[in-house]
Design an enzyme around this catalytic site. Structure first.
Site, PDB file in Angstrom:
ATOM      1  N   ASP A 186       7.746  -0.260  -7.114  1.00  0.00           N
ATOM      2  CA  ASP A 186       6.322   0.065  -7.285  1.00  0.00           C
ATOM      3  C   ASP A 186       5.737  -0.511  -8.571  1.00  0.00           C
ATOM      4  O   ASP A 186       4.673  -0.060  -9.020  1.00  0.00           O
ATOM      5  CB  ASP A 186       6.129   1.587  -7.272  1.00  0.00           C
ATOM      6  CG  ASP A 186       5.965   2.117  -5.844  1.00  0.00           C
ATOM      7  OD1 ASP A 186       5.667   1.315  -4.933  1.00  0.00           O
ATOM      8  OD2 ASP A 186       6.155   3.337  -5.645  1.00  0.00           O
ATOM      9  N   LYS A 189       2.069  -1.314  -9.183  1.00  0.00           N
ATOM     10  CA  LYS A 189       1.039  -0.277  -9.409  1.00  0.00           C
ATOM     11  C   LYS A 189       0.454  -0.375 -10.814  1.00  0.00           C
ATOM     12  O   LYS A 189      -0.523   0.303 -11.128  1.00  0.00           O
ATOM     13  CB  LYS A 189       1.638   1.116  -9.171  1.00  0.00           C
ATOM     14  CG  LYS A 189       1.819   1.424  -7.693  1.00  0.00           C
ATOM     15  CD  LYS A 189       2.288   2.845  -7.470  1.00  0.00           C
ATOM     16  CE  LYS A 189       2.397   3.156  -5.984  1.00  0.00           C
ATOM     17  NZ  LYS A 189       3.059   4.444  -5.747  1.00  0.00           N
ATOM     18  N   HIS A 238       8.220  -3.080   1.304  1.00  0.00           N
ATOM     19  CA  HIS A 238       8.647  -1.681   1.401  1.00  0.00           C
ATOM     20  C   HIS A 238       7.596  -0.770   2.050  1.00  0.00           C
ATOM     21  O   HIS A 238       7.869   0.405   2.302  1.00  0.00           O
ATOM     22  CB  HIS A 238       9.137  -1.129   0.043  1.00  0.00           C
ATOM     23  CG  HIS A 238       8.065  -0.841  -0.967  1.00  0.00           C
ATOM     24  ND1 HIS A 238       7.521  -1.791  -1.783  1.00  0.00           N
ATOM     25  CD2 HIS A 238       7.451   0.320  -1.311  1.00  0.00           C
ATOM     26  CE1 HIS A 238       6.620  -1.251  -2.578  1.00  0.00           C
ATOM     27  NE2 HIS A 238       6.560   0.049  -2.312  1.00  0.00           N
ATOM     28  N   ASP A 267      12.719   6.092   0.529  1.00  0.00           N
ATOM     29  CA  ASP A 267      11.466   6.311  -0.203  1.00  0.00           C
ATOM     30  C   ASP A 267      10.652   7.431   0.453  1.00  0.00           C
ATOM     31  O   ASP A 267      10.173   8.362  -0.204  1.00  0.00           O
ATOM     32  CB  ASP A 267      10.678   4.987  -0.214  1.00  0.00           C
ATOM     33  CG  ASP A 267       9.531   4.992  -1.201  1.00  0.00           C
ATOM     34  OD1 ASP A 267       9.516   5.863  -2.094  1.00  0.00           O
ATOM     35  OD2 ASP A 267       8.640   4.134  -1.088  1.00  0.00           O
TER      36      ASP A 267
HETATM   37 FE   LIG Z   1       5.090   1.479  -2.954  1.00  0.00          FE
END
Ligand SMILES: [Fe+2]
Length: 344
Positions: A186, A189, A238, A267
């Site tokens: 991630d 982000k 993902h 996840d």
């Molecule tokens: Fe993600």
């Protein structure tokens, strides 16, 4: 700062000779006279290179080299074996235990210094790469730290997805990629404003469009690192779904890399079993039931999900109904499956 070299030799005269030569060339030198002390000294001084006589008291140089090379924290430290034995079998044994180079006694001064310089410049390069990796990991963890609800999500994701990868028979380099992806998946982000990232309510279509860019941005951030070659497809894909309704590329079925299908199962599971601002954490059974529904909708890989359920049954109190029945039927506790790979 000068490089630190660990010299290991049980002959004090040899040791002194090497020590003087290396100090005169600007290196910092630490010495040890047997195998056990050399490993203690290695841990204490964390040298940049080891000059290791093979015939030292217990354990011998081959074993010391093996122990240095089998540890993930030290395997990149170059080891030069010094031996009085020119026999081929000793070179082969040295290579088997991971030695980077060899010198035959009596050691010739200019040859020794040339090899030391060459291996130290390679070590400086790998140190640089490790620093780049650790910058990425720190950045990824600082993004995770913004959300008080995720706790140690990245750490759990790394461990669980590596275990699942191992269970379905992925290669060692793919499992390593899953471990890394667990932390950095991630990282994109970083480009998402906090007002969107931490928004407790429903996202507007425009805000959702910005969120959907994070796998693409993450892939771009990590792309310059060659050691992340197998991590990039996991980062990018993902959030894909098997039925093609995921993002960013709307890939379908086995076109989604298998490693990404592994990470997304873990996840989603971790997100469901963690407290969120809008709901309490689900129990393991409820989370898996929710995911079962999502598998039926065509989102997640059913084979990978089955393997995940069975893995959870072995490591937690959870016992899926399906597994209870199949165990009664075939008497096995672990089912061997072949999980579909990308493009195969
Ligand atoms: Fe993600």
């Amino acid at each position: 700062m000068s490089s630190v070299i660990l010299v290991v030799d049980d002959d004090p005269a040899n040791c002194e000779l090497l020590e003087c030569l290396l100090r005169d060339s600007g290196y910092e030198v630490v010495v040890a006279s047997d195998g056990r002390r050399s490993l203690d000294e290695f841990t204490r001084s964390r040298p940049d290179l080891v000059l290791l006589d093979v015939q030292i008291p217990y354990p011998n140089g081959f074993e010391v080299c093996r122990q240095i090379k089998c540890h993930p924290d030290s395997w990149l430290v170059p080891v030069i074996l010094i031996t009085g034995l020119a026999a081929t079998e000793d070179r082969v044994h040295g290579l088997e235990v991971g030695a980077d180079d060899f010198l035959i006694k009596p050691v010739e001064r200019s040859e020794l210094l040339a090899r030391v310089r060459s291996l130290l410049s390679r070590k400086a390069f790998t140190d640089e790469l490790e620093r780049a990796e650790s910058v990425l990991f720190t950045l990824a963890l600082s993004i995770e730290g913004k959300d008080p609800y995720t706790g140690s999500h990245c750490e759990r994701l790394s461990d669980l997805s590596a275990s699942l990868g191992h269970r379905i028979g992925l290669r060692t380099d793919e499992i390593t990629a899953l471990r890394r992806a667990g932390t950095v998946h991630d990282i994109g982000k970083v480009a998402v404003p906090d007002s969107i990232l931490l928004k407790p309510g429903k996202l507007t279509p425009e805000e959702f469009r910005i969120i959907q860019q994070h796998p693409v941005v993450g892939e771009r951030i990590c792309a310059p690192l060659k050691s992340f070659r197998l991590v990039l497809p996991i980062i990018r894909h993902h959030h894909e779904k098997l039925d093609g309704t995921g993002y960013p590329d709307g890939l379908r079925g086995n076109n989604i890399p298998l490693t990404a299908r592994v990470l997304q199962i873990v996840d989603v599971y971790d997100a469901l079993t963690t407290d969120r601002p809008y709901r309490r954490a689900l129990s393991i059974a409820d989370a898996l039931k929710t995911m079962e529904g999502e598998v039926r909708k065509g989102w997640w890989d059913p084979d990978v999900f089955d393997e995940f359920q069975e893995m959870q049954a072995l490591t937690t109190e959870f016992q899926p109904e399906k597994l209870k029945t199949s165990r009664q039927a075939d008497g096995h506790s672990v089912r061997m499956t072949s999980v579909g790979r990308t493009g195969e």
